[in-house]
Write a protein that holds these residues in place. Structure first.
Motif, mmCIF file in Angstrom:
data_model
loop_
_atom_site.group_PDB
_atom_site.id
_atom_site.type_symbol
_atom_site.label_atom_id
_atom_site.label_comp_id
_atom_site.label_asym_id
_atom_site.label_seq_id
_atom_site.Cartn_x
_atom_site.Cartn_y
_atom_site.Cartn_z
ATOM 1 N N SER A 61 0.704 -1.209 0.110
ATOM 2 C CA SER A 61 0.134 0.019 -0.068
ATOM 3 C C SER A 61 0.404 1.385 0.040
ATOM 4 O O SER A 61 2.149 1.526 0.248
ATOM 5 C CB SER A 61 -0.973 -0.403 0.900
ATOM 6 N N CYS A 76 0.504 5.639 0.076
ATOM 7 C CA CYS A 76 -0.581 6.988 0.408
ATOM 8 C C CYS A 76 0.617 8.201 0.334
ATOM 9 O O CYS A 76 1.361 7.982 0.678
ATOM 10 C CB CYS A 76 -1.493 6.807 1.160
ATOM 11 N N LYS A 97 -4.885 9.796 -3.499
ATOM 12 C CA LYS A 97 -5.437 8.533 -3.748
ATOM 13 C C LYS A 97 -3.798 7.504 -2.728
ATOM 14 O O LYS A 97 -3.272 7.872 -2.609
ATOM 15 C CB LYS A 97 -4.940 7.754 -4.956
ATOM 16 N N TYR A 120 -3.572 3.743 -2.840
ATOM 17 C CA TYR A 120 -3.018 2.677 -3.722
ATOM 18 C C TYR A 120 -3.219 1.253 -3.161
ATOM 19 O O TYR A 120 -2.000 1.215 -1.908
ATOM 20 C CB TYR A 120 -2.231 2.767 -4.665
ATOM 21 N N TYR A 174 -2.043 -2.792 -2.837
ATOM 22 C CA TYR A 174 -1.584 -4.178 -4.656
ATOM 23 C C TYR A 174 -1.769 -5.485 -3.392
ATOM 24 O O TYR A 174 -1.497 -5.548 -2.344
ATOM 25 C CB TYR A 174 -0.004 -3.432 -4.254
ATOM 26 N N LEU A 191 -2.156 -4.511 -8.492
ATOM 27 C CA LEU A 191 -3.484 -2.845 -7.681
ATOM 28 C C LEU A 191 -4.386 -3.821 -8.003
ATOM 29 O O LEU A 191 -5.529 -3.609 -8.930
ATOM 30 C CB LEU A 191 -3.556 -1.407 -8.864
ATOM 31 N N GLU A 244 -8.123 1.746 -5.469
ATOM 32 C CA GLU A 244 -7.460 2.444 -5.361
ATOM 33 C C GLU A 244 -8.806 3.464 -4.864
ATOM 34 O O GLU A 244 -9.786 3.936 -5.758
ATOM 35 C CB GLU A 244 -6.855 3.099 -6.911
#
Length: 201
Positions: free
Chosen positions: A137, A139, A149, A151, A153, A158, A161
């Protein structure tokens, strides 16, 4: 005290910034190996420091006078070890407040968490990793609040989002299929609460 000061300057030579001054944010665990716990020294700027050097903690405290009373504050990089000897975390301080990089590690030395601070507030990028060092992750924080955002994973791909404003989900939250990479679902949030129904794709 002179012996402590000499030993400290000897070990800190590689982290000198300019003649007569040191960058205490660049201290490494090995710099404390020959320093005695609770020893004190005065640097070239006239600041008094106390050494923390135990089985589980290594770092420096700087002495400050606050309201006429002397206080000790963490200053520079502070390391925490487990009792079995592996480095668990490092945190950078400035006069008792988190300032700069903080990282945590697993027993193999792999970074698990990485974040930045400004005056004790999480401020800047934050990243989390799994035990193999793969990003899971990322941010961004602005003075303690998640902004922009995030993100997430899985297996390097990914998965989510999500938009954040002032620490709350605000905007779209997108869920991707990690096999195909295609959009799987879409949610809309306003100030942390979902608005409407989930859209499936």
């Amino acid at each position: 005290m002179k012996a402590v000061l000499f030993a400290l300057f000897f070990w800190l030579t590689p982290v000198m910034v300019c003649a007569g001054s040191f960058d205490y944010s660049q201290l490494q665990p090995e710099h404390f190996l020959k320093l005695k716990h609770q020893s004190q020294f005065v640097d070239h700027a006239g600041d008094t420091f106390r050494i923390e050097n135990t089985v589980t903690r290594r770092g420096l405290y700087i002495q400050q006078t606050i309201n006429g009373q002397k206080r000790w504050r963490k200053h520079g990089v502070f390391y925490v070890f487990t009792r079995t000897g592996w480095l668990a975390s490092m945190t950078t301080y400035a006069y008792g407040l988190k300032e700069g990089l903080e990282q945590t590690y697993n027993r193999k030395g792999v970074v698990k968490f990485k974040a930045y601070y400004q005056k004790n507030y999480r401020h800047g990028p934050q990243t989390r990793y799994n035990d193999m060092g793969e990003k899971i992750s990322e941010c961004h924080f602005d003075r303690g609040l998640k902004q922009g955002k995030q993100y997430d994973y899985r297996q390097g791909k990914l998965l989510y989002e999500t938009d954040y404003v002032d620490g709350k989900r605000h905007g779209e939250s997108l869920h991707y299929d990690i096999e195909s990479g295609q959009l799987y679902s879409r949610k809309l949030f306003r100030k942390g609460k979902q608005v409407g129904k989930t859209q499936w794709h």
